[in-house]
Design an enzyme around this catalytic site. Structure first.
Site, PDB file in Angstrom:
ATOM      1  N   ASP A 498       4.501  -0.557  -1.398  1.00  0.00           N
ATOM      2  CA  ASP A 498       3.652   0.387  -2.124  1.00  0.00           C
ATOM      3  C   ASP A 498       3.110  -0.198  -3.416  1.00  0.00           C
ATOM      4  O   ASP A 498       2.163   0.326  -3.994  1.00  0.00           O
ATOM      5  CB  ASP A 498       4.481   1.617  -2.515  1.00  0.00           C
ATOM      6  CG  ASP A 498       4.494   2.671  -1.431  1.00  0.00           C
ATOM      7  OD1 ASP A 498       3.506   2.790  -0.699  1.00  0.00           O
ATOM      8  OD2 ASP A 498       5.523   3.376  -1.335  1.00  0.00           O
TER       9      ASP A 498
HETATM   10  C1  GLC Z   1       9.958   2.929  -1.160  1.00  0.00           C
HETATM   11  C2  GLC Z   1       9.068   3.790  -0.319  1.00  0.00           C
HETATM   12  C3  GLC Z   1       8.647   3.086   0.942  1.00  0.00           C
HETATM   13  C4  GLC Z   1       8.094   1.727   0.630  1.00  0.00           C
HETATM   14  C5  GLC Z   1       9.067   0.924  -0.211  1.00  0.00           C
HETATM   15  C6  GLC Z   1       8.483  -0.384  -0.665  1.00  0.00           C
HETATM   16  O1  GLC Z   1      11.197   2.778  -0.550  1.00  0.00           O
HETATM   17  O2  GLC Z   1       9.702   4.993   0.013  1.00  0.00           O
HETATM   18  O3  GLC Z   1       7.686   3.834   1.637  1.00  0.00           O
HETATM   19  O4  GLC Z   1       7.808   1.075   1.836  1.00  0.00           O
HETATM   20  O5  GLC Z   1       9.408   1.649  -1.359  1.00  0.00           O
HETATM   21  O6  GLC Z   1       7.470  -0.214  -1.597  1.00  0.00           O
HETATM   22  C1  GLC Z   2       7.296   2.440  -4.060  1.00  0.00           C
HETATM   23  C2  GLC Z   2       8.365   2.248  -5.060  1.00  0.00           C
HETATM   24  C3  GLC Z   2       8.582   3.528  -5.786  1.00  0.00           C
HETATM   25  C4  GLC Z   2       7.285   3.984  -6.400  1.00  0.00           C
HETATM   26  C5  GLC Z   2       6.221   4.098  -5.348  1.00  0.00           C
HETATM   27  C6  GLC Z   2       4.899   4.486  -5.917  1.00  0.00           C
HETATM   28  O1  GLC Z   2       7.656   3.349  -3.097  1.00  0.00           O
HETATM   29  O2  GLC Z   2       9.566   1.807  -4.455  1.00  0.00           O
HETATM   30  O3  GLC Z   2       9.531   3.349  -6.766  1.00  0.00           O
HETATM   31  O4  GLC Z   2       7.467   5.222  -7.023  1.00  0.00           O
HETATM   32  O5  GLC Z   2       6.117   2.876  -4.715  1.00  0.00           O
HETATM   33  O6  GLC Z   2       4.553   3.646  -6.976  1.00  0.00           O
END
Ligand code: GLC
Ligand code: GLC
Length: 840
Positions: A498
């Site tokens: 993300d």
């Molecule tokens: C968090 C989110 C997941 C994402 C991961 C890596 O665990 O819930 O959807 O793939 O972060 O960013």
């Molecule tokens: C990923 C991260 C989480 C963050 C999200 C949106 O899922 O692991 O911590 O809130 O991205 O930025």
């Protein structure tokens, strides 16, 4: 004194595993962080810490919050399901759960079990034990308190309960005080406290808090209970030994019962408290009609029933039986105690909890900001398809109904409304492919192909419904419709990571990296999505084959192969797979980069999808993982971490080095590497990685790890962080499902496939074998694996009921049958073909 020193040898432990009872037993209350458990299995849920902190909600932690909880509070974890005991002789009072009063206890023991928690303690010769659970199928929680007088003189005692109500919408409750301080309303009737804020208008639901004993008093106004300028640690009512009978008007509705009794030496008293949620029919809300008094005709019989000890006992028995049956799908006996307890108890439990809560409720997820994640829940399906096929089916249909006609998907939806979340929107280009992975997992487990014909709308609009199979086709097509300059998939807002926001270029503090407008014509490409595409397209080809659609199957396979070719041509960096190309066409995760030279995700995903296994790229990539990313605490997400902010890369470089996506040990991705290692036949490497992040194996370093030793955490700080080895974000993480898949399906090798069960273990060489029982499509498989020569390779001979079978794939057995499976691993029987056996 329980809060004092620990015995030597247990220097870093705060408890122990009781495998027989499927419990983790916490032996001192001051754990490094609150160690929590979950209550509820279907609609009414809550979290509870080892000192009774936490809160409850009905279906949706944002929109139907039942009790209030202040995140990031001081002291930590204050607010919860509290019971106070008071010695009426001396006026002394304490918390039998240690918090919130924190008075020393002579003994303390918290047992976190499967959807229940008990907290037992003793002080001043008074033993108290409280059992907290939600009976299956009910929308209420039980607190069953047993108090025993262990003195040799009679004891006059008071019990006070305490639960602070939330005004339903947790976001509004925590922010909109100009209104909320005036809306709170309660009723007290028949010894029960009813919380009915907004019931007079558009809500038809209320909460109740009831007690099995005659009341000496009650309070429903928080400030009356606590007294001015006081906290939960010294409520005025408890100090005084007397409730005030307050009725909340506005301000903070609260529930507290006061029960007073005398216990003879050796005598035990049981008190049951019920905290529940109830919805009345729209036309039967009031009694008398039109008068704003709750009609209790439907709820009162439920309350009366659950205040009876026999009902509680029976509900608790049913809860335990239901878990025993759920967990009986798979049971393994390996030489590794940590693997056994994780596989048989805690990992499947965490998979169910994570599936139920998605990423909404934990100590790190506030229940407000994230609902049901599309990719998250699709991956969660992999962990629960065997245990809860019915729930998996329903969730697949809910998820698919939030897909858009373009094949794209809302990134999240709200569990109560099941509508896509407009605030976050779509454009995370990996999302749709995970639907294929989730459906494939369900089909392999159940063989239920009828789901493919279910009519499912796009974006929740009924007039757009098409068979689920077509949703999968659109997911596939979505990627091919969005290819970039190298022929790799465009990344969009982000892919699995993300925080890799390659089209974002944000300079504004506080702006969301995910939802902010991307640069026009975002050209960044993802090697990771390419790998995921190959995996998904191959799954889809198998599904098409199952439907007799040979043409479709051939096309999916051809596209998968083509994409694999693109990865090898443009995604290979020489020693590992690249991560991406940024908006200006520069590689990310390449030896050319000064920071972020190697990323973990593409190594795991590309090898899992089979890319480069035949030509040695896979083995080389995994050797690079071992060399650059592996640590004693697990495998880091990237190296070297970003030390300054890169606006062309986005949120990833916003984290300090070693945390989260910027180079932590991101546990979710570790099992992909374990799986990849099994695919090149290295059971030692696979199991080595498995053990490094196995929470049970890390119990002995609890002071470093700090999170619960019975569940995985999302991340462990990487070697570049000052707190290297410290875990964060425990419980709700894709780590649960993927580790379960890695250990059970790949290392132990017991793997459901569309047309049967495969048993293809790739064991660590230290093991002489293992045994397992697996229920699959109505049959039971009794599996014995022998590795007498301690090799790290894969199975060479498989017998089903004494007869040799070709390869490792067992055809479907008759429902009700028991199949005896014997598997041999060893050098003397050479294996003619298949994936490579040795490595590097
Ligand atoms: C968090 C989110 C997941 C994402 C991961 C890596 O665990 O819930 O959807 O793939 O972060 O960013
Ligand atoms: C990923 C991260 C989480 C963050 C999200 C949106 O899922 O692991 O911590 O809130 O991205 O930025």
């Amino acid at each position: 004194m329980t809060t004092g020193t620990r015995s030597q040898g247990d220097a870093m432990r705060y408890g122990y595993f009781d495998d027989e009872h499927c419990e983790y037993v916490i032996t001192r209350p001051d754990t490094p962080l609150p160690w929590i458990n979950y209550l509820g299995t279907d609609a009414y849920f809550g979290i509870i810490s080892n000192t009774a902190g936490g809160y409850s909600c009905y279906r949706d932690a944002r929109l139907r919050r039942i009790t209030r909880y202040r995140y990031n509070n001081v002291p930590a974890d204050s607010g919860g399901r509290y019971i106070y005991l008071r010695d009426n002789g001396t006026g002394e009072y304490w918390s039998p759960t240690w918090q919130p009063v924190q008075r020393d206890l002579d003994s303390y023991e918290c047992r976190h079990g499967l959807s229940y928690t008990t907290i037992a303690s003793a002080r001043l010769g008074i033993r108290a034990e409280t059992l907290y659970f939600v009976p299956p199928g009910e929308t209420l929680e039980v607190w069953r308190l047993r108090v025993r007088n262990e003195r040799d003189t009679p004891a006059g005692l008071s019990v006070f309960s305490s639960a602070e109500f939330c005004l339903w919408d947790a976001q509004d409750d925590a922010t909109n005080f100009q209104r909320n301080y005036s809306t709170g309303e309660v009723e007290v009737a028949g010894g029960a406290i009813y919380h009915k804020t907004e019931y007079r208008e558009r809500r038809n639901h209320f909460a109740y808090f009831a007690c099995s004993e005659p009341l000496a008093g009650f309070d429903t106004d928080r400030d009356a209970f606590l007294g001015p300028y006081r906290g939960w640690d010294r409520p005025l009512a408890v100090e005084r030994g007397e409730s005030s009978g307050s009725i909340a008007h506005g301000w903070a509705p609260h529930g507290s019962h006061h029960v007073r009794f005398e216990l003879a030496p050796g005598e035990t008293r049981e008190v049951i408290f019920l905290l529940g949620y109830w919805e009345n029919p729209e036309d039967g809300k009031f009694d008398p009609p039109g008068w704003p008094i709750i009609n209790k005709a439907l709820v009162r019989p439920v309350i009366d029933r659950w205040l009876r000890p026999e009902t509680v006992e029976d509900g608790f028995r049913r809860l335990r039986e239901s878990w025993a049956s759920t967990l009986s799908v798979l049971n393994v006996r390996t030489p590794d105690a940590h693997a056994n307890r994780m596989v048989n108890i805690w990992n499947p439990y965490q998979c169910m909890v994570t599936f139920n809560m998605s990423r909404s409720v934990s100590l790190f997820e506030s229940g407000i900001s994230r609902g049901v994640g599309f990719r998250d829940s699709c991956q969660d399906l992999l962990g629960i398809a065997a245990m809860a096929p019915g729930l998996a089916r329903a969730r697949i249909l809910d998820l698919a109904a939030t897909q858009l006609a373009s094949g794209g998907a809302y990134h999240q939806y709200q569990p109560l409304t099941k509508r896509g979340n407009d605030a976050i929107g779509s454009g995370f280009n990996d999302d749709p492919l995970w639907l294929i992975a989730g459906v494939a997992a369900y089909l392999k487990e159940t063989g239920d192909t009828t789901i493919l014909d279910e009519l499912v709308p796009f974006d929740g609009r009924d007039d757009t419904a098409v068979p689920l199979y077509e949703h999968l086709e659109r997911s596939f097509r979505y990627t091919l419709d969005r290819l970039g300059p190298h022929g790799l998939p465009l990344i969009g807002r982000a892919d699995w990571n993300d925080c890799l926001n390659l089209n974002c270029f944000s300079d504004t503090p506080g702006e969301s990296f995910q939802t902010t407008a991307n640069v026009p014509g975002g050209q960044a490409e993802s090697v990771f999505i390419a790998g995921l595409f190959v995996l998904a397209a191959t799954e889809l080809a198998d599904i098409a084959g199952l439907r007799g659609l040979a043409g479709d199957a051939g096309m999916y396979r051809a596209e998968a192969e083509k994409m694999a070719g693109v990865v090898m041509a443009h995604g290979w960096d020489g020693r590992w797979y690249r991560r991406a190309y940024d908006h200006s066409g520069q590689p990310v995760g390449s030896a050319e980069n000064a920071e972020g030279r190697i990323f973990l995700e593409p190594q795991g995903m590309c090898v899992m999808s089979g890319i480069g296994i035949a030509n040695g790229m896979a083995a080389k990539a995994l050797a690079s993982v071992a060399e650059h990313l592996a640590t004693g605490h697990g495998i880091m997400l990237l190296q070297p971490p970003y030390r300054r902010y890169h606006r062309e890369l986005g949120e990833i470089s916003s984290y300090p080095p070693g945390y989260k996506e910027n180079g932590s040990i991101f546990c979710h991705v570790n099992p992909w590497v374990m799986i990849a290692e099994t695919m090149i036949g290295d059971g030692d490497a696979a199991f080595g990685y498995y053990s490094r992040i196995n929470p049970s194996a890390r119990e002995a370093i609890s002071d470093v790890h700090r999170c619960e030793p019975y569940v995985y955490a999302q991340m462990i700080a990487g070697k570049d962080a000052p707190s290297y080895g410290e875990a964060k974000n425990s419980w709700l993480t894709g780590t649960a499902a993927w580790n379960f898949v890695a250990i059970t399906q790949r290392i132990l090798g017991i793997r459901p496939e569309l047309d049967g069960l495969r048993v293809d273990p790739v064991l660590p060489s230290a093991w002489a074998g293992f045994t397992a029982t697996r229920r699959f499509r109505g049959a039971t498989y009794e599996i014995t694996v022998r590795n007498p020569d301690h090799v790290r390779g894969r199975a060479v001979r498989v017998l089903a009921d004494g007869k040799p079978i070709d390869g490792t794939h067992l055809p479907l057995a008759q429902p009700g049958a028991t199949v005896r499976v014997e598997v041999f691993i060893g050098p003397e029987h050479s294996r003619p073909s298949g994936e490579g056996v040795g490595r590097r």
